[in-house]
Motif scaffolding. Structure first.
Motif, PDB file in Angstrom:
ATOM      1  N   GLY A   1      21.791  16.509 -53.257  1.00 48.92           N
ATOM      2  CA  GLY A   1      23.117  16.797 -53.770  1.00 48.92           C
ATOM      3  C   GLY A   1      23.317  16.319 -55.194  1.00 48.92           C
ATOM      4  O   GLY A   1      24.414  16.419 -55.747  1.00 48.92           O
ATOM      5  N   GLU A   2      22.248  15.825 -55.813  1.00 51.08           N
ATOM      6  CA  GLU A   2      22.322  15.297 -57.177  1.00 51.08           C
ATOM      7  C   GLU A   2      22.346  16.434 -58.195  1.00 51.08           C
ATOM      8  O   GLU A   2      21.613  17.418 -58.075  1.00 51.08           O
ATOM      9  N   ALA A   3      23.208  16.304 -59.207  1.00 51.21           N
ATOM     10  CA  ALA A   3      23.264  17.292 -60.286  1.00 51.21           C
ATOM     11  C   ALA A   3      22.030  17.153 -61.169  1.00 51.21           C
ATOM     12  O   ALA A   3      21.607  16.042 -61.494  1.00 51.21           O
ATOM     13  N   LEU A   4      21.451  18.291 -61.558  1.00 51.32           N
ATOM     14  CA  LEU A   4      20.219  18.302 -62.335  1.00 51.32           C
ATOM     15  C   LEU A   4      20.479  18.785 -63.761  1.00 51.32           C
ATOM     16  O   LEU A   4      21.470  19.460 -64.032  1.00 51.32           O
ATOM     17  N   GLY A   5      19.558  18.463 -64.648  1.00 54.85           N
ATOM     18  CA  GLY A   5      19.714  18.804 -66.053  1.00 54.85           C
ATOM     19  C   GLY A   5      19.062  20.123 -66.426  1.00 54.85           C
ATOM     20  O   GLY A   5      18.477  20.815 -65.581  1.00 54.85           O
ATOM     21  N   PRO A   6      19.131  20.495 -67.712  1.00 48.33           N
ATOM     22  CA  PRO A   6      18.529  21.744 -68.191  1.00 48.33           C
ATOM     23  C   PRO A   6      17.041  21.821 -67.857  1.00 48.33           C
ATOM     24  O   PRO A   6      16.318  20.826 -67.955  1.00 48.33           O
ATOM     25  N   GLY A   7      16.606  23.005 -67.443  1.00 50.81           N
ATOM     26  CA  GLY A   7      15.205  23.219 -67.129  1.00 50.81           C
ATOM     27  C   GLY A   7      14.798  22.809 -65.731  1.00 50.81           C
ATOM     28  O   GLY A   7      13.686  23.114 -65.295  1.00 50.81           O
ATOM     29  N   GLN A   8      15.691  22.131 -65.011  1.00 52.31           N
ATOM     30  CA  GLN A   8      15.377  21.694 -63.650  1.00 52.31           C
ATOM     31  C   GLN A   8      15.921  22.699 -62.641  1.00 52.31           C
ATOM     32  O   GLN A   8      17.066  23.133 -62.731  1.00 52.31           O
ATOM     33  N   ARG A   9      15.096  23.034 -61.668  1.00 54.39           N
ATOM     34  CA  ARG A   9      15.465  24.046 -60.683  1.00 54.39           C
ATOM     35  C   ARG A   9      16.204  23.433 -59.504  1.00 54.39           C
ATOM     36  O   ARG A   9      15.811  22.399 -58.977  1.00 54.39           O
ATOM     37  N   GLY A  10      17.260  24.089 -59.097  1.00 52.42           N
ATOM     38  CA  GLY A  10      18.027  23.655 -57.939  1.00 52.42           C
ATOM     39  C   GLY A  10      18.992  24.755 -57.539  1.00 52.42           C
ATOM     40  O   GLY A  10      18.963  25.864 -58.082  1.00 52.42           O
ATOM     41  N   GLU A  11      19.867  24.448 -56.592  1.00 50.72           N
ATOM     42  CA  GLU A  11      20.845  25.442 -56.152  1.00 50.72           C
ATOM     43  C   GLU A  11      22.003  25.520 -57.145  1.00 50.72           C
ATOM     44  O   GLU A  11      22.517  24.501 -57.600  1.00 50.72           O
ATOM     45  N   LEU A  12      22.409  26.738 -57.463  1.00 47.90           N
ATOM     46  CA  LEU A  12      23.542  26.942 -58.359  1.00 47.90           C
ATOM     47  C   LEU A  12      24.847  26.813 -57.583  1.00 47.90           C
ATOM     48  O   LEU A  12      25.048  27.489 -56.574  1.00 47.90           O
ATOM     49  N   TRP A  13      25.737  25.921 -58.063  1.00 49.11           N
ATOM     50  CA  TRP A  13      27.091  25.795 -57.535  1.00 49.11           C
ATOM     51  C   TRP A  13      28.057  26.225 -58.627  1.00 49.11           C
ATOM     52  O   TRP A  13      27.874  25.876 -59.802  1.00 49.11           O
TER      53      TRP A  13
END
Length: 213
Positions: free
Chosen positions: A46-58
């Motif tokens: 559930g941690e917010a990620l920075g530019p260039g990092q892949r994760g789920e878009l909210w």
């Protein structure tokens, strides 16, 4: 080429390219719409990620849906208490704020603890001159969890072999992303909108049996 991205649940566009300069960001669906907030979130923590990092878009904003009528469970799973809509899409923003869609989270292949995006392998396969169309699924495997398996439609007159397909992909990806199984078919099953029907391919793969793959 003008690109864009949106969901029914977002009531319209989430991101799009505006003008010829933004359209030069090849592979991107553009920049976030002005009425929305967005963040990329690690699906596990559930941690917010920075530019260039892949994760789920909210995403969050005034046009995002309040919920699904008559389905509180689905609403709770999709929209959190702060109004963030979980899109289910694996994405990243670059340093300039352009959004890139990698794949659907639920379609990621889980191979020995690694996550393999089918769309990435499909893009590579479709670049082969002897491949007319391709789709990739996760084939159930007791040891690995899932094996990347490719369904291939050969170009007319092609004698492309399974090993040639495997070797071609292997030249372009990390070892854990390699295609492990290949099946040749006459057509890839798709919805009227052109979406690959992966469940049908999984059932087809299981019905083929290991001896035919």
């Amino acid at each position: 080429i003008i690109q864009g991205y949106g969901l029914t649940e977002s009531s319209g566009s989430v991101a799009s390219t505006v003008g010829p300069e933004e359209s030069k960001a090849y592979g991107s669906v553009g920049k976030l719409a002005s009425h929305l907030q967005a963040k990329i979130v690690d699906p596990s923590t559930g941690e917010a990620l920075g530019p260039g990092q892949r994760g789920e878009l909210w995403v969050r904003g005034p046009l995002v849906m309040k919920g699904y009528v008559g389905d509180d469970k689905a609403t709770a799973e999709t929209v959190d208490s702060e109004g963030w809509l979980k899109t289910g899409d694996l994405c990243y923003f670059n340093e300039d704020g352009f959004l890139y869609i990698v794949d659907r989270l639920k379609e990621l292949i889980k191979y020995k603890g690694y996550q393999v995006p089918p769309a990435e392998l499909e893009h590579i396969l479709q670049s082969h001159p002897e491949i007319a169309d391709a789709a990739v699924i996760g084939y159930p495997d007791e040891d690995a969890g899932q094996l990347p398996m490719a369904f291939i439609v050969r170009q007319p007159g092609s004698n492309l072999t399974r090993q040639q397909v495997i070797d071609y992909v292997a030249k372009h990806v990390a070892p854990y992303k390699k295609v492990r199984r290949v099946a040749f078919v006459n057509a890839i099953p798709k919805s009227p909108a052109g979406k690959i029907l992966r469940r049908e391919l999984v059932q087809q793969a299981l019905s083929m049996g290991a001896s035919k793959l």
